[in-house]
Design an enzyme around this catalytic site. Structure first.
Site, short mmCIF file in Angstrom:
data_model
loop_
_atom_site.label_atom_id
_atom_site.label_comp_id
_atom_site.label_asym_id
_atom_site.label_seq_id
_atom_site.Cartn_x
_atom_site.Cartn_y
_atom_site.Cartn_z
N ASN A 27 -10.12 0.13 -0.57
CA ASN A 27 -8.65 0.19 -0.49
C ASN A 27 -8.06 -0.37 -1.79
O ASN A 27 -8.18 -1.57 -2.06
CB ASN A 27 -8.22 -0.65 0.72
N HIS A 79 -3.54 7.41 2.03
CA HIS A 79 -3.92 6.07 1.59
C HIS A 79 -5.32 5.79 2.10
O HIS A 79 -5.63 6.04 3.26
CB HIS A 79 -2.93 5.06 2.15
N CYS A 123 0.81 -1.23 0.00
CA CYS A 123 0.00 0.00 0.00
C CYS A 123 0.85 1.27 0.00
O CYS A 123 0.37 2.33 -0.41
CB CYS A 123 -0.95 0.01 1.19
O1 UT7 Z 1 -3.99 -1.04 3.32
C1 UT7 Z 1 -3.24 -1.63 4.31
C2 UT7 Z 1 -3.69 -1.19 5.60
N1 UT7 Z 1 -4.88 -1.87 6.01
C3 UT7 Z 1 -5.61 -1.31 6.89
O2 UT7 Z 1 -5.32 -0.19 7.25
C4 UT7 Z 1 -6.78 -2.05 7.50
C5 UT7 Z 1 -6.80 -1.70 8.93
N2 UT7 Z 1 -7.86 -2.34 9.69
C6 UT7 Z 1 -9.16 -1.99 9.57
O3 UT7 Z 1 -9.52 -1.17 8.74
C7 UT7 Z 1 -10.14 -2.60 10.53
O4 UT7 Z 1 -9.45 -3.25 11.56
C8 UT7 Z 1 -11.13 -3.59 9.88
C9 UT7 Z 1 -12.09 -2.81 9.00
C10 UT7 Z 1 -10.35 -4.59 9.05
C11 UT7 Z 1 -11.93 -4.31 10.94
O5 UT7 Z 1 -12.61 -3.41 11.79
P1 UT7 Z 1 -12.57 -3.61 13.37
O6 UT7 Z 1 -13.42 -2.57 13.95
O7 UT7 Z 1 -11.13 -3.66 13.77
O8 UT7 Z 1 -13.31 -4.99 13.53
P2 UT7 Z 1 -12.75 -6.35 14.17
O9 UT7 Z 1 -11.73 -6.97 13.28
O10 UT7 Z 1 -12.40 -6.08 15.58
O11 UT7 Z 1 -14.05 -7.22 14.08
C12 UT7 Z 1 -15.23 -6.91 14.85
C13 UT7 Z 1 -16.31 -7.96 14.60
C14 UT7 Z 1 -15.78 -9.39 14.67
O12 UT7 Z 1 -16.79 -10.18 15.28
P3 UT7 Z 1 -16.67 -10.58 16.84
O13 UT7 Z 1 -15.39 -11.36 16.95
O14 UT7 Z 1 -16.65 -9.30 17.58
O15 UT7 Z 1 -17.90 -11.40 17.04
C15 UT7 Z 1 -15.64 -9.81 13.23
O16 UT7 Z 1 -15.78 -11.19 13.04
O17 UT7 Z 1 -16.80 -7.80 13.25
C16 UT7 Z 1 -16.78 -9.07 12.57
N3 UT7 Z 1 -16.55 -8.84 11.16
C17 UT7 Z 1 -17.55 -8.61 10.28
N4 UT7 Z 1 -18.88 -8.54 10.42
C18 UT7 Z 1 -19.62 -8.29 9.34
C19 UT7 Z 1 -15.38 -8.80 10.50
N5 UT7 Z 1 -15.59 -8.55 9.19
C20 UT7 Z 1 -16.92 -8.43 9.03
C21 UT7 Z 1 -17.74 -8.17 7.93
N6 UT7 Z 1 -19.08 -8.11 8.13
N7 UT7 Z 1 -17.26 -7.96 6.69
#
Ligand code: UT7
Length: 326
Positions: free
Chosen positions: A283, A253, A113
């Site tokens: 992204n 980004h 990225c």
């Molecule tokens: O380009 C390179 C750089 N990349 C990034 O900068 C990405 C950085 N990270 C992020 O943008 C965020 O961490 C995410 C968008 C990937 C995830 O958001 P989050 O608020 O950190 O969510 P999480 O991973 O803590 O997940 C929260 C909940 C989980 O369920 P439980 O364990 O709380 O029951 C996930 O399983 O959301 C669930 N979840 C989803 N639910 C519905 C994860 N993906 C999805 C989804 N739809 N697509």
């Protein structure tokens, strides 16, 4: 003094635009979750015949038109991508051939990225060293081809696209506070390979002999992103000799709207100065910064003379920032 001056921008997106609702038909997710956690509403997905090289070619052709140059004027072509058309040759050379540039230096840069920031520093250094006069710097990706479409934690986050800029060796005023001080004023790059395992592709020519799929521990990446991006922007501004309030626009980004907000807050930058396209493109890895830059230049938000900070962070980890007076 000679600086690498931005004289043109261009971008390209695949024809097919996919909404969150469409993805919710394939995996267990919802428009509400995606918008709330990421700000993403749409992404473009490459179709048959659309590849990293074709998107890069279209973005580069648009950038050449906006710079008023012909392909043959280019003597350096640097293409940032983590999704090349082939393991080799470099996709840059495919784009060179597509644009019918008979002879130039052409190579790919792999920093995921942050690839575009790495490519800008490389081209800027080569121009200021006097080795080249007119560079095409491109970020182009087709991440849709390395996504695990069964994994809802990653497949909703990425899209395909390309952005390009033209950098030209031009006489520029030395005093950075003078509006005549056009060009790349400073760049700063970093890498920390201890975090390889937080964002990677689980295949490759020398390991599995396959292309592999993207894997990410999103929450960990998020935490590092805000800290690293705020720090490297401050570093680049310091290197340019400019205060934060000299910044007219930040072109970040586009990974997650929450990262953009948190980073701007950390630097006390008003959100009105941040270019946001993550809602429309998701992204697009190395393409995201030049895509967003091109949009903001074309719609007239970024004006000649403005101080623009580009920044990105991604797999490796790698991260970087560039300060440019356009
Ligand atoms: O380009 C390179 C750089 N990349 C990034 O900068 C990405 C950085 N990270 C992020 O943008 C965020 O961490 C995410 C968008 C990937 C995830 O958001 P989050 O608020 O950190 O969510 P999480 O991973 O803590 O997940 C929260 C909940 C989980 O369920 P439980 O364990 O709380 O029951 C996930 O399983 O959301 C669930 N979840 C989803 N639910 C519905 C994860 N993906 C999805 C989804 N739809 N697509």
């Amino acid at each position: 003094m000679i600086r690498a001056v931005l004289t043109g921008t261009g971008s390209a997106l695949p024809a097919r635009r996919v909404s969150n609702a469409e993805l919710a038909e394939r995996v267990d997710t919802s428009d509400e979750w995606i918008v709330e956690r990421t700000g993403i509403r749409f992404r473009h997905i490459a179709g048959e015949g659309e590849t990293t090289a074709t998107l890069a070619r279209d973005a580069a052709a648009a950038a050449l038109i906006s710079a008023g140059l012909a392909p043959g004027d280019i003597d350096l072509l640097v293409l940032a991508t983590a999704t090349p058309d082939n393991t080799f040759p470099a996709t840059a050379t495919k784009v060179q051939a597509m644009l019918a540039i008979d002879d130039c230096v052409a190579f790919d840069v792999a920093a995921v990225c942050s690839g575009f920031l790495y490519a800008v520093q490389v081209a800027d250094s080569m121009i200021r060293a006097g080795a080249h006069r007119r560079a095409l710097v491109i970020g182009a990706e087709t991440f849709s081809r390395i996504l695990d479409w069964e994994d809802r934690t990653t497949c909703v986050l990425f899209g395909d696209g390309a952005g390009a800029i033209v950098l030209e060796a031009r006489d520029s005023v030395a005093d950075v506070n003078d509006p005549g001080a056009r060009g790349v004023l400073a760049t700063r790059l970093h890498a920390d390979g201890r975090h390889n395992g937080l964002l990677f592709v689980d295949g490759g020519p020398s390991t599995t002999g396959t292309v592999g799929k993207l894997r990410m521990k999103g929450r960990e990446v998020f935490r590092h992103a805000v800290v690293n991006l705020a720090a490297v922007m401050e570093e680049a501004l310091h290197a340019a000799g400019l205060p934060t309030d000299a910044v007219d626009w930040v072109v970040p980004h586009q990974a997650n709207a929450r990262i953009l907000d948190a980073t701007a807050r950390k630097l006390s930058l008003p959100s009105e100065k941040v270019v946001v396209t993550v809602d429309q493109h998701a992204n697009t890895s190395a393409a995201s910064v030049p895509l967003a830059l091109d949009q903001a230049m074309r719609d007239g938000r970024i004006q000649p003379g403005h101080i623009v900070v580009l920044e990105a962070m991604g797999g490796g980890f790698t991260w970087g920032a560039a300060v440019i007076r356009v």
